[in-house]
Motif scaffolding. Sequence first.
Motif, PDB file in Angstrom:
ATOM      1  N   ASP A 153       0.972  -1.331  -0.171  1.00  0.00           N
ATOM      2  CA  ASP A 153      -0.073  -0.025   0.036  1.00  0.00           C
ATOM      3  C   ASP A 153       0.987   1.379   0.039  1.00  0.00           C
ATOM      4  O   ASP A 153       1.396   1.679  -0.929  1.00  0.00           O
ATOM      5  CB  ASP A 153      -1.009   0.134   1.224  1.00  0.00           C
ATOM      6  CG  ASP A 153      -1.878  -1.209   1.053  1.00  0.00           C
ATOM      7  OD1 ASP A 153      -2.226  -1.626  -0.018  1.00  0.00           O
ATOM      8  OD2 ASP A 153      -2.280  -1.789   2.089  1.00  0.00           O
ATOM      9  N   THR A 154       0.712   2.071   1.025  1.00  0.00           N
ATOM     10  CA  THR A 154       1.771   3.223   1.171  1.00  0.00           C
ATOM     11  C   THR A 154       2.967   3.120   2.189  1.00  0.00           C
ATOM     12  O   THR A 154       3.567   3.969   2.384  1.00  0.00           O
ATOM     13  CB  THR A 154       0.818   4.479   1.416  1.00  0.00           C
ATOM     14  OG1 THR A 154       0.257   4.142   2.752  1.00  0.00           O
ATOM     15  CG2 THR A 154      -0.270   4.669   0.479  1.00  0.00           C
ATOM     16  N   THR A 155       2.949   1.925   2.590  1.00  0.00           N
ATOM     17  CA  THR A 155       4.268   1.424   3.509  1.00  0.00           C
ATOM     18  C   THR A 155       5.219   0.665   2.817  1.00  0.00           C
ATOM     19  O   THR A 155       5.021  -0.330   2.205  1.00  0.00           O
ATOM     20  CB  THR A 155       3.718   0.627   4.539  1.00  0.00           C
ATOM     21  OG1 THR A 155       2.650   1.619   5.512  1.00  0.00           O
ATOM     22  CG2 THR A 155       4.826   0.715   5.587  1.00  0.00           C
ATOM     23  N   ASP A 156       6.492   1.410   2.649  1.00  0.00           N
ATOM     24  CA  ASP A 156       7.807   0.915   2.057  1.00  0.00           C
ATOM     25  C   ASP A 156       8.478   0.244   3.173  1.00  0.00           C
ATOM     26  O   ASP A 156       9.032   0.732   3.971  1.00  0.00           O
ATOM     27  CB  ASP A 156       8.691   1.804   1.214  1.00  0.00           C
ATOM     28  CG  ASP A 156       9.424   1.359   0.384  1.00  0.00           C
ATOM     29  OD1 ASP A 156       9.042  -0.079  -0.013  1.00  0.00           O
ATOM     30  OD2 ASP A 156      10.546   1.807  -0.131  1.00  0.00           O
ATOM     31  N   THR A 175       6.462   5.686   5.227  1.00  0.00           N
ATOM     32  CA  THR A 175       5.249   6.092   4.475  1.00  0.00           C
ATOM     33  C   THR A 175       5.721   6.664   3.195  1.00  0.00           C
ATOM     34  O   THR A 175       6.541   7.516   3.395  1.00  0.00           O
ATOM     35  CB  THR A 175       4.115   6.711   5.135  1.00  0.00           C
ATOM     36  OG1 THR A 175       3.727   6.023   6.123  1.00  0.00           O
ATOM     37  CG2 THR A 175       2.922   7.054   4.501  1.00  0.00           C
ATOM     38  N   THR A 176       5.229   6.219   2.050  1.00  0.00           N
ATOM     39  CA  THR A 176       5.527   6.955   0.514  1.00  0.00           C
ATOM     40  C   THR A 176       4.441   7.043  -0.307  1.00  0.00           C
ATOM     41  O   THR A 176       3.544   6.220  -0.140  1.00  0.00           O
ATOM     42  CB  THR A 176       6.730   6.109   0.141  1.00  0.00           C
ATOM     43  OG1 THR A 176       7.015   6.808  -0.971  1.00  0.00           O
ATOM     44  CG2 THR A 176       6.283   4.628   0.001  1.00  0.00           C
ATOM     45  N   ASP A 177       4.452   7.991  -1.215  1.00  0.00           N
ATOM     46  CA  ASP A 177       3.533   7.899  -2.379  1.00  0.00           C
ATOM     47  C   ASP A 177       4.252   7.288  -3.485  1.00  0.00           C
ATOM     48  O   ASP A 177       3.565   7.477  -4.692  1.00  0.00           O
ATOM     49  CB  ASP A 177       3.349   9.490  -2.477  1.00  0.00           C
ATOM     50  CG  ASP A 177       2.554  10.148  -1.313  1.00  0.00           C
ATOM     51  OD1 ASP A 177       1.714   9.230  -0.661  1.00  0.00           O
ATOM     52  OD2 ASP A 177       2.578  11.196  -1.094  1.00  0.00           O
ATOM     53  N   GLN A 179       5.355   5.120  -6.439  1.00  0.00           N
ATOM     54  CA  GLN A 179       4.935   4.195  -7.315  1.00  0.00           C
ATOM     55  C   GLN A 179       6.192   3.233  -7.766  1.00  0.00           C
ATOM     56  O   GLN A 179       6.969   3.691  -8.498  1.00  0.00           O
ATOM     57  CB  GLN A 179       4.036   4.185  -8.311  1.00  0.00           C
ATOM     58  CG  GLN A 179       2.749   5.331  -8.036  1.00  0.00           C
ATOM     59  CD  GLN A 179       1.786   4.421  -7.265  1.00  0.00           C
ATOM     60  OE1 GLN A 179       1.414   3.283  -7.566  1.00  0.00           O
ATOM     61  NE2 GLN A 179       1.520   5.155  -5.957  1.00  0.00           N
TER      62      GLN A 179
END
Length: 245
Positions: A153-156, A175-177, A179
């Motif tokens: 999801d949004t967690t790397d 947390t990251t945006d 892709q």
Amino acid sequence: MSTRRGLWSKAALVATCGILAVGAVGCSSDSDDSGGGADDGASTTQSDAGGDEGMSGASDSSDSGGASDSGGASDSGGASDSGGASDAGGDTSASADDYGPDTDLRTDAPPVQAEDAVETAQGEVGDGTLHAVELDYDESDSAWQWDVKILADTTDHKVVIDAVTGEVVADESETTDDQEKAIDLNDPMTYDDALKAATAERDGELRGWKLEYDDGMIQYQFDIADGADEQEVTVDAETGDVTVD
């Protein structure tokens, strides 16, 4: 004369009969004795032989039976117990001390493979996009480690795994945006093919490598050392292009 001869004849006849009778009795007694002796002897011999045979049979049986007990290969041959290859292998397994910072990964790589590290990381994180796998020597931990990056999801997540023991050292996340594009260790190019292409441009000892999706490109990066000189060689996994930095 006639009377005396008759008496003598009668006496002679009686004497003769007596002798014959005694002889008959003697013969009968000898016959009985010898017969009885033979019977007794045969009986005794048979009995003794039978007894010996019985004793011998019992002795042989107990001896052979004992051999079966003492020689029970299943008991002494608990080779599976004493020779547990898995136990012996554990005692002689590799340790971090066997792999220093100058290890050439081309000839003496740690036992945990890239596929193993990915599987461990996925078990730690769960579903997500695998976008980076790296094998490098960590100076602070004095150990070779895998860094496996998975975007969920949004967690790397960056799962750090010991390359010798396979144990998870850390699970760092942010947390990251961003892709990310999924990478595959076998498609479109394998590690072996990429390394062959890289060393064709620059030969030397392999000090670390990674496969990642970066700047819109899936690429391998190899740290190749020639003596004290170390350079990064990049191989585009989709086109096969090689660059030396």
